[in-house]
Design a protein around this motif. Structure first.
Motif, mmCIF file in Angstrom:
data_model
loop_
_atom_site.group_PDB
_atom_site.id
_atom_site.type_symbol
_atom_site.label_atom_id
_atom_site.label_comp_id
_atom_site.label_asym_id
_atom_site.label_seq_id
_atom_site.Cartn_x
_atom_site.Cartn_y
_atom_site.Cartn_z
ATOM 1 N N ILE A 146 0.811 -1.221 0.000
ATOM 2 C CA ILE A 146 0.000 0.000 0.000
ATOM 3 C C ILE A 146 0.841 1.267 0.000
ATOM 4 C CG2 ILE A 146 -1.763 1.302 1.213
ATOM 5 C CD1 ILE A 146 -2.720 -1.366 2.377
ATOM 6 N N ILE A 147 1.676 1.430 1.035
ATOM 7 C CA ILE A 147 2.343 2.708 1.257
ATOM 8 C C ILE A 147 3.205 3.091 0.062
ATOM 9 C CG2 ILE A 147 3.761 4.027 2.883
ATOM 10 C CD1 ILE A 147 1.408 2.880 4.264
ATOM 11 N N ARG A 148 3.890 2.096 -0.491
ATOM 12 C CA ARG A 148 4.789 2.316 -1.614
ATOM 13 C C ARG A 148 4.183 3.137 -2.732
ATOM 14 N NH1 ARG A 148 9.124 -1.546 -3.126
ATOM 15 N NH2 ARG A 148 9.661 -0.370 -1.279
ATOM 16 N N HIS A 149 2.876 2.900 -3.005
ATOM 17 C CA HIS A 149 2.250 3.571 -4.142
ATOM 18 C C HIS A 149 1.850 5.005 -3.820
ATOM 19 C CE1 HIS A 149 2.183 -0.415 -5.782
ATOM 20 N NE2 HIS A 149 1.609 -0.834 -4.687
ATOM 21 N N LEU A 150 2.017 5.394 -2.581
ATOM 22 C CA LEU A 150 1.452 6.679 -2.170
ATOM 23 C C LEU A 150 2.500 7.672 -1.669
ATOM 24 C CD1 LEU A 150 -1.628 5.227 -0.270
ATOM 25 C CD2 LEU A 150 -1.629 6.239 -2.532
ATOM 26 N N TYR A 151 3.792 7.403 -1.871
ATOM 27 C CA TYR A 151 4.794 8.339 -1.379
ATOM 28 C C TYR A 151 4.606 9.705 -2.002
ATOM 29 C CZ TYR A 151 7.323 4.774 1.115
ATOM 30 O OH TYR A 151 7.659 3.803 1.995
ATOM 31 N N GLY A 152 4.742 10.742 -1.213
ATOM 32 C CA GLY A 152 4.582 12.100 -1.713
ATOM 33 C C GLY A 152 3.137 12.559 -1.728
ATOM 34 N N ARG A 153 2.195 11.636 -1.506
ATOM 35 C CA ARG A 153 0.786 12.024 -1.422
ATOM 36 C C ARG A 153 0.354 11.853 0.025
ATOM 37 N NH1 ARG A 153 -1.211 7.982 -5.871
ATOM 38 N NH2 ARG A 153 -3.272 8.420 -5.040
ATOM 39 N N MET A 154 0.713 12.813 0.845
ATOM 40 C CA MET A 154 0.567 12.672 2.283
ATOM 41 C C MET A 154 -0.881 12.391 2.699
ATOM 42 S SD MET A 154 2.395 15.304 4.756
ATOM 43 C CE MET A 154 3.647 14.763 5.848
ATOM 44 N N MET A 155 -1.801 13.131 2.106
ATOM 45 C CA MET A 155 -3.204 12.974 2.501
ATOM 46 C C MET A 155 -3.725 11.590 2.128
ATOM 47 S SD MET A 155 -4.011 15.573 4.015
ATOM 48 C CE MET A 155 -5.073 15.396 5.336
ATOM 49 N N ASP A 156 -3.298 11.098 0.957
ATOM 50 C CA ASP A 156 -3.748 9.778 0.541
ATOM 51 C C ASP A 156 -3.163 8.690 1.436
ATOM 52 O OD1 ASP A 156 -5.326 10.737 -1.427
ATOM 53 O OD2 ASP A 156 -3.896 10.449 -3.043
ATOM 54 N N THR A 157 -1.916 8.895 1.862
ATOM 55 C CA THR A 157 -1.330 7.913 2.781
ATOM 56 C C THR A 157 -2.128 7.891 4.070
ATOM 57 O OG1 THR A 157 0.657 9.079 2.159
ATOM 58 C CG2 THR A 157 0.933 7.069 3.410
ATOM 59 N N LEU A 158 -2.468 9.093 4.527
ATOM 60 C CA LEU A 158 -3.242 9.193 5.772
ATOM 61 C C LEU A 158 -4.555 8.421 5.633
ATOM 62 C CD1 LEU A 158 -3.731 12.482 7.705
ATOM 63 C CD2 LEU A 158 -5.690 11.127 7.176
ATOM 64 N N LEU A 159 -5.245 8.622 4.499
ATOM 65 C CA LEU A 159 -6.528 7.949 4.296
ATOM 66 C C LEU A 159 -6.345 6.446 4.174
ATOM 67 C CD1 LEU A 159 -8.123 10.431 1.776
ATOM 68 C CD2 LEU A 159 -8.784 10.070 4.141
ATOM 69 N N ALA A 160 -5.319 6.041 3.433
ATOM 70 C CA ALA A 160 -5.112 4.606 3.232
ATOM 71 C C ALA A 160 -4.764 3.922 4.560
ATOM 72 C CB ALA A 160 -4.011 4.367 2.212
ATOM 73 N N THR A 161 -3.908 4.563 5.378
ATOM 74 C CA THR A 161 -3.563 3.921 6.643
ATOM 75 C C THR A 161 -4.750 3.943 7.604
ATOM 76 O OG1 THR A 161 -2.585 5.999 7.391
ATOM 77 C CG2 THR A 161 -1.099 4.343 6.538
ATOM 78 N N TRP A 162 -5.606 4.946 7.419
ATOM 79 C CA TRP A 162 -6.837 4.978 8.226
ATOM 80 C C TRP A 162 -7.722 3.782 7.860
ATOM 81 C CZ3 TRP A 162 -8.719 8.026 12.087
ATOM 82 C CH2 TRP A 162 -10.082 7.998 12.311
ATOM 83 N N GLY A 163 -7.841 3.540 6.539
ATOM 84 C CA GLY A 163 -8.589 2.371 6.093
ATOM 85 C C GLY A 163 -7.966 1.092 6.617
ATOM 86 N N LEU A 164 -6.634 1.079 6.587
ATOM 87 C CA LEU A 164 -5.904 -0.079 7.087
ATOM 88 C C LEU A 164 -6.209 -0.315 8.568
ATOM 89 C CD1 LEU A 164 -3.721 -1.953 5.997
ATOM 90 C CD2 LEU A 164 -2.060 -0.458 7.075
ATOM 91 N N SER A 165 -6.269 0.781 9.305
ATOM 92 C CA SER A 165 -6.559 0.680 10.730
ATOM 93 C C SER A 165 -7.926 0.034 10.954
ATOM 94 C CB SER A 165 -6.461 2.081 11.337
ATOM 95 O OG SER A 165 -7.419 2.284 12.316
ATOM 96 N N LEU A 166 -8.932 0.495 10.192
ATOM 97 C CA LEU A 166 -10.272 -0.094 10.318
ATOM 98 C C LEU A 166 -10.240 -1.567 9.943
ATOM 99 C CD1 LEU A 166 -12.468 2.669 8.671
ATOM 100 C CD2 LEU A 166 -12.376 2.084 11.081
ATOM 101 N N LEU A 167 -9.492 -1.860 8.859
ATOM 102 C CA LEU A 167 -9.440 -3.231 8.368
ATOM 103 C C LEU A 167 -8.813 -4.173 9.394
ATOM 104 C CD1 LEU A 167 -8.993 -4.249 4.840
ATOM 105 C CD2 LEU A 167 -7.254 -5.173 6.307
ATOM 106 N N ILE A 168 -7.719 -3.716 10.010
ATOM 107 C CA ILE A 168 -7.054 -4.583 10.989
ATOM 108 C C ILE A 168 -7.949 -4.784 12.218
ATOM 109 C CG2 ILE A 168 -5.044 -4.825 12.492
ATOM 110 C CD1 ILE A 168 -3.417 -3.249 10.486
#
Lengths: 351, 288
Positions: B83-105
């Motif tokens: 996941i993270i690899r595809h989002l470097y430099g897109r801080m807000m998208d990383t935040l959203l993706a890790t938020w989704g990850l948090s819910l998923l875990i």
């Protein structure tokens, strides 16, 4: 700039759809569905508040749930104490707005970067959650209203006709009240975004430095926009509290904040209709998932969020719109199908 | 006098716990500028990685110091790759993706373990000062935190890997010209941050209890510690932990633990208004 310019066809369509929805749905839908839609109306208002401040103001806020809950709690406490709903309704919107302006002042005049903003708004929401969760003791009462900790505040009086407490809103009436509130917020935001203020705000989102050099006080614009978003979220909170006649600290928890963000991201950032659709679609999905036990709701919501961020970063509404245009273009029906906003956009880009 | 001694120990313990639970996040955010909202879930995974082996009969220390960091570190590497690899430099998208990850875990762990609190008995006994008693585990937490911070400092400052990692974060193009593979360094750094979170979760598990949603209680604290600390990850985290920990525990002492936490969060907002760059943006600027 998609969806921004006041395109008459789209506006007309939205007006017709909203009138139809408010007139037809109550005639055909059974009562429990009506109740459910009323809930989604309040969620859609909340989604619009984030869509406005994030999609058009460029300020990512985790804290819309805080204003939503604050509005709900204020309405609950005041209406229990006062009986009548008119004054509580006004205060429940004014108080969160003032709070949002104050918080906005601290953040924007401190010139915090967007990431810090996100964390601060998150922290504020969690403070409310933590504090209201621990108000179960008997000493935490405001007038006749018992804050009740995690048990929440039950038996909140419904909205009544101003000046006449005996004429109060039944759940069926709440459908119309919340529905009309959503329509007003939607068209109000469209108007706001086409006004001078809205255009300036979008200019700031596009290039903050340029706006500043042109003489706009970026901090002030952002603070006011944050206040407006707070007011909208508070209105959603009042509708939610009325729907439920109950409120508890769950409105402030991380799950709530997450849902709002997911509605907006999935529906499409920088549109207004997308987040409304997102709120309805994911509300229905969460309801359906809630009826079964095998798969956890959080798992699905999390997976949706990750997939959307990775593969549909613009959200579904803009992506589908673009695909339609692309399809039309490739088939050669474009001229007849292109609506005025896209034409304007195209011209803007070419020029 | 006894009360004063116990209170001081509690303050230091709280500071140590704050630093411990923030250090993994500090590595990931401070070095890679990735907002990892799944940090709380990394802590939670670390706690489960102690609970499950311990219940199966593995000695506590092995699961705490080896299994938990290793497991969460591997999870971190996988997440970075997927996941993270595809989002470097897109801080807000990383935040959203890790938020989704948090819910998923959280969702996945709730499905596996159920939404029930489980406990690990706290090792060591208690100590007494005069007529007052407290858990010896507090000294253990303090000691481990000191060791972790020290090792992190030495690794970053004096080893070859530390040098390469810092160089890549400062200028990845330059580093890559000199023969470093930035993607590999990112993966490893993210894995180390995750492993540190796993270790922290493991050490906090006996005190806090283990629950799929336990991460939510820590995420805000960890974030404000890291952001309050500012640019320099280790010095900043340590300084912010001291500042916030002292405020939290002092307020708690005079009022209640809830007011203490609220005071901590309010202090964070005020601090960021006064020092938008965090503590190390103004003080200890030469720290690491």
């Amino acid at each position: 700039m998609r969806g921004l310019s006041l395109n008459t066809a789209g506006l007309l369509a939205a007006a017709i759809i909203s009138v139809l929805a408010l007139v037809v749905i109550p005639q055909v839908a059974p009562f429990y569905i009506l109740l459910q839609i009323t809930l989604y109306f309040s969620f859609a208002i909340l989604a619009l508040s984030l869509a406005f401040i994030w999609g058009f103001g460029g300020v990512f806020s985790f804290g819309q749930a805080a204003f939503f809950g604050l509005g709900g709690y204020t309405y609950a406490i005041l209406s229990i104490n006062m009986g009548s709903s008119t004054v509580p309704l006004i205060v429940a919107i004014v108080l969160p707005t003032v709070f949002a302006l104050l918080l906005g002042y601290l953040m924007f005049y401190g010139r915090l970067s967007s990431v810090y903003l996100a964390v601060i708004t998150l922290v504020v929401t969690l403070i409310f959650h933590k504090f209201l969760g621990h108000t179960a003791g008997f000493e935490y009462r405001i007038g006749n209203a018992h804050l009740g900790g995690y048990n929440g505040i039950p038996a909140i009086p419904p909205i009544n006709v101003p000046g006449d407490v005996t004429k109060f809103a039944f759940p069926e009436d709440m459908f119309y009240i919340a529905g009309v509130a959503l329509v007003i917020v939607y068209f109000g935001l469209r108007w706001l975004l086409s006004s001078h203020f809205g255009r300036t705000l979008i200019g700031i989102r596009e290039n903050e430095e340029r706006a500043e050099l042109l003489g706009y006080d970026v901090r002030l614009y952002k603070m006011i926009a944050f206040g407006i978003a707070g007011a909208i979220a508070a209105l959603g909170g009042v509708m939610f509290t009325n729907w439920n006649s109950f409120i508890d600290p769950h409105v402030f928890d991380l799950g709530m904040s997450a849902q709002i963000i997911i509605w907006v991201v999935v529906g499409g950032l920088s549109t207004l209709i997308g987040p409304i659709i997102g709120a309805f679609a994911l509300g229905i999905l969460a309801l359906e998932l809630g009826t079964q036990q095998t798969i956890d709701v959080n798992l699905i919501l999390g997976a949706i969020l990750i997939i959307v961020v990775l593969f549909v970063p613009e959200g579904f509404v803009p992506t589908i719109k673009r695909m339609c245009i692309w399809l039309a273009e490739s088939r050669g029906w474009l001229r007849s199908r292109l609506d005025s906003s896209d034409l304007e956009e195209k011209q803007g880009r070419d020029g | 006098m006894d009360l004063a001694a116990i209170t001081i120990i509690q303050v230091i313990n709280l500071i140590a716990s704050l630093a411990l639970l923030s250090i993994g996040l500090a590595v990931i955010f401070g070095m890679m500028r990735v907002i990892n909202l799944a940090h709380g879930e990394f802590l939670m995974l670390g706690a489960y990685a102690v609970l499950v082996p311990t219940q199966a009969g593995v000695p506590l220390w092995i699961s705490m110091f080896i299994i938990a960091p290793l497991f969460v570190g591997i999870v971190g590497v996988i997440i970075e790759r997927l996941i993270i690899r595809h989002l470097y430099g897109r801080m807000m998208d990383t935040l959203l993706a890790t938020w989704g990850l948090s819910l998923l875990i959280v969702g996945a762990m709730t499905m596996i373990f159920g939404n029930t609190m489980e406990g690990i008995s706290t090792p060591f006994g208690s100590f007494t000062i005069g007529s007052l008693a407290d858990s010896q585990y507090k000294f253990f937490t303090i000691g481990i935190t000191a060791v972790v911070l020290l090792v992190a400092y030495i690794v970053l400052k004096f080893t070859r890997f530390g040098l390469i990692a810092r160089a890549t974060m400062q200028n990845s193009d330059q580093a890559s010209v000199l023969g470093v593979s930035p993607p590999a360094v990112y993966t490893l750094t993210f894995g180390i941050g995750a492993a540190l979170a796993g270790l922290a979760g493991a050490i906090l598990a006996p005190i806090s209890g283990v629950l799929p949603t336990m991460g939510a209680a820590y995420i805000a604290k960890a974030f404000i510690t890291v952001i309050g600390g500012g640019e320099a990850i280790l010095t900043g985290t340590a300084a912010a932990s001291v500042f916030f920990g002292a405020i939290n525990q002092t307020t708690t002492f005079f009022t209640s633990s809830v007011v203490g936490e609220v005071a901590l969060l309010v202090a964070a907002i005020i601090l960021l208004r006064l020092l938008p760059q965090g503590i190390t943006g103004r003080f200890f600027r030469r720290g690491l």
